[in-house]
Design an enzyme around this catalytic site. Structure first.
Site, short mmCIF file in Angstrom:
data_model
loop_
_atom_site.label_atom_id
_atom_site.label_comp_id
_atom_site.label_asym_id
_atom_site.label_seq_id
_atom_site.Cartn_x
_atom_site.Cartn_y
_atom_site.Cartn_z
N HIS A 216 46.86 -44.87 81.63
CA HIS A 216 46.98 -45.92 82.64
C HIS A 216 46.31 -47.23 82.25
O HIS A 216 46.72 -48.28 82.76
CB HIS A 216 46.38 -45.44 83.97
CG HIS A 216 47.15 -44.33 84.58
ND1 HIS A 216 46.77 -43.73 85.76
CD2 HIS A 216 48.27 -43.68 84.19
CE1 HIS A 216 47.63 -42.77 86.07
NE2 HIS A 216 48.55 -42.72 85.13
N CYS B 296 26.09 -43.59 73.22
CA CYS B 296 24.68 -43.85 73.50
C CYS B 296 24.20 -42.72 74.40
O CYS B 296 24.90 -41.71 74.54
CB CYS B 296 24.46 -45.23 74.11
SG CYS B 296 25.05 -45.51 75.79
#
Length: 147
Positions: free
Chosen positions: A98, A65
């Site tokens: 992570h 976006c």
């Protein structure tokens, strides 16, 4: 590997370019729209791309976006989705290493197309590190019951 991709009008140009890059790189791409630059609502396309990931039709997702913020918030409402709004290659890599992110969000008004392409490629090539990070990802997955 199959990738879902979606954008609103403010991310349409990058979505089209990223889709072509992914196809050229050998990925199967499921485009959930939008298909023009006419004004639309980002939640519709962020959640459509996210549902394909959640339901196993796509391995990963790419959403775009204007800022990457709104569409990532929408995608993250889908249980099992971990969408990371990234502005650097390092963020894209760390979101996979992570956080085991399964969708990358990009802001067309925030980063260059070249950087967006680098981030998406890095995101898709980076493996989740697991280990101590798995416990944290499990806690994220246990939050809420939005479907």
């Amino acid at each position: 590997m199959t990738i879902s991709i979606g954008s609103d009008h403010a991310g349409f140009i990058y979505k089209e370019a990223l889709k072509q890059m992914l196809v050229d790189d050998g990925y199967v791409v499921l485009d959930v729209g939008t298909y023009t630059a006419e004004s639309v609502d980002y939640p519709d396309f962020g959640t459509a791309a996210a549902h394909l990931v959640r339901d196993g039709y796509a391995d990963f997702g790419v959403v775009v976006c204007g800022s990457g913020i709104g569409i990532s918030i929408a995608a993250n409402k889908v249980r099992g989705v971990r969408a990371a709004n990234c502005t650097s290659v390092e963020m894209a890599q760390l979101s996979r290493l992570h956080n085991d992110a399964n969708i990358i969000a990009v802001g067309q008004r925030i980063v260059s197309l070249e950087l967006a392409q680098e981030m998406v490629r890095a995101f898709l090539k980076t493996e989740f590190e697991g280990g101590r990070h798995q416990r944290r990802v499990d806690k994220i997955d246990e939050l809420g019951d939005v479907q």
